[in-house]
Design a protein around this motif. Structure first.
Motif, short mmCIF file in Angstrom:
data_model
loop_
_atom_site.label_atom_id
_atom_site.label_comp_id
_atom_site.label_asym_id
_atom_site.label_seq_id
_atom_site.Cartn_x
_atom_site.Cartn_y
_atom_site.Cartn_z
N SER A 63 0.83 -1.21 0.00
CA SER A 63 0.00 0.00 0.00
C SER A 63 0.87 1.26 0.00
O SER A 63 0.50 2.27 -0.61
N GLU A 66 1.99 1.56 -3.67
CA GLU A 66 0.85 1.91 -4.51
C GLU A 66 0.48 3.38 -4.30
O GLU A 66 0.18 4.09 -5.26
N TYR A 103 -4.57 -12.04 -8.01
CA TYR A 103 -4.99 -11.20 -6.89
C TYR A 103 -6.14 -10.29 -7.32
O TYR A 103 -7.13 -10.15 -6.60
N ARG A 104 -5.98 -9.69 -8.49
CA ARG A 104 -7.05 -8.83 -9.01
C ARG A 104 -8.34 -9.62 -9.20
O ARG A 104 -9.43 -9.14 -8.89
N GLN A 105 -8.21 -10.81 -9.71
CA GLN A 105 -9.39 -11.66 -9.93
C GLN A 105 -10.04 -12.02 -8.58
O GLN A 105 -11.26 -11.94 -8.44
N MET A 107 -9.91 -10.39 -5.81
CA MET A 107 -10.47 -9.19 -5.19
C MET A 107 -11.59 -8.57 -6.04
O MET A 107 -12.20 -7.60 -5.61
N LYS A 108 -11.81 -9.13 -7.23
CA LYS A 108 -12.83 -8.60 -8.15
C LYS A 108 -12.57 -7.13 -8.47
O LYS A 108 -13.48 -6.31 -8.57
N ASN A 109 -11.28 -6.79 -8.63
CA ASN A 109 -10.89 -5.41 -8.89
C ASN A 109 -9.72 -5.38 -9.86
O ASN A 109 -8.58 -5.62 -9.47
N PRO A 110 -9.99 -5.08 -11.13
CA PRO A 110 -8.92 -5.06 -12.12
C PRO A 110 -7.92 -3.91 -11.94
O PRO A 110 -6.90 -3.86 -12.62
N PHE A 111 -8.20 -3.02 -11.00
CA PHE A 111 -7.32 -1.86 -10.79
C PHE A 111 -6.39 -2.02 -9.58
O PHE A 111 -5.64 -1.10 -9.27
N TYR A 112 -6.46 -3.18 -8.90
CA TYR A 112 -5.57 -3.40 -7.77
C TYR A 112 -4.12 -3.29 -8.23
O TYR A 112 -3.73 -3.95 -9.19
N LYS A 114 -2.70 -1.05 -9.88
CA LYS A 114 -2.59 -0.51 -11.23
C LYS A 114 -1.58 0.63 -11.29
O LYS A 114 -0.80 0.72 -12.24
#
Length: 144
Positions: A63, A66, A103-105, A107-112, A114
């Motif tokens: 974090s 990021e 991980y993105r999949q 978390m259902k977040n393609p922007f993790y 990013k």
């Protein structure tokens, strides 16, 4: 073309460096360098189960980087100036990149991660433009 670095860019880099000296983040960074060498989500889940100290260290390191990458992507921090001293960001990406798609999949977040990915890719291009063999050598050392 990148904008000219400013005194505020230099000041922000120094402030971000000072944050990295905070004791808990130093411990987390030390753990990440020594222990975070996962290639799969199964390995990640075994190393960093939810609620564990390792998971806390993982979240603290990723974090932080990021957040810093978001400053670069938003234009708050001069990219070129940061690249001259910010290889730890690329090191973190090298260690993290194998699991990011899964991980993105999960978390259902393609922007993790990013911002981290985009800045790392930009840094790779920057490195290759200055010393063509440097990224391959850096990547090999980082993954080891």
């Amino acid at each position: 073309m990148e904008s000219q670095a400013t005194y505020d860019d230099a000041k922000l880099i120094l402030q971000l460096y000072e944050m990295r000296r905070e004791e808990k983040l130093r411990q987390a960074r030390g753990w990440f360098v020594k222990s975070f060498k996962v290639k799969t989500m199964a390995e990640f889940q075994a190393l960093c189960p939810p609620g564990s100290e390792n998971n806390s260290y993982y979240l603290m390191v990723t974090s932080y980087w990021e957040m810093l990458a978001s400053f670069i992507e938003a234009g708050v921090l001069n990219r070129d100036l940061f690249f001259q001293s910010g290889l730890e960001l690329l090191f973190v990406w090298e260690r993290l990149s194998d699991i990011v798609p899964a991980y993105r999949q999960a978390m259902k977040n393609p922007f993790y991660y990013k911002n981290l990915e985009d800045v790392a890719q930009s840094m790779i291009k920057w490195l290759k433009g200055r010393a063509p063999e440097s990224y391959a050598a850096f990547s090999a050392l980082s993954k080891g």
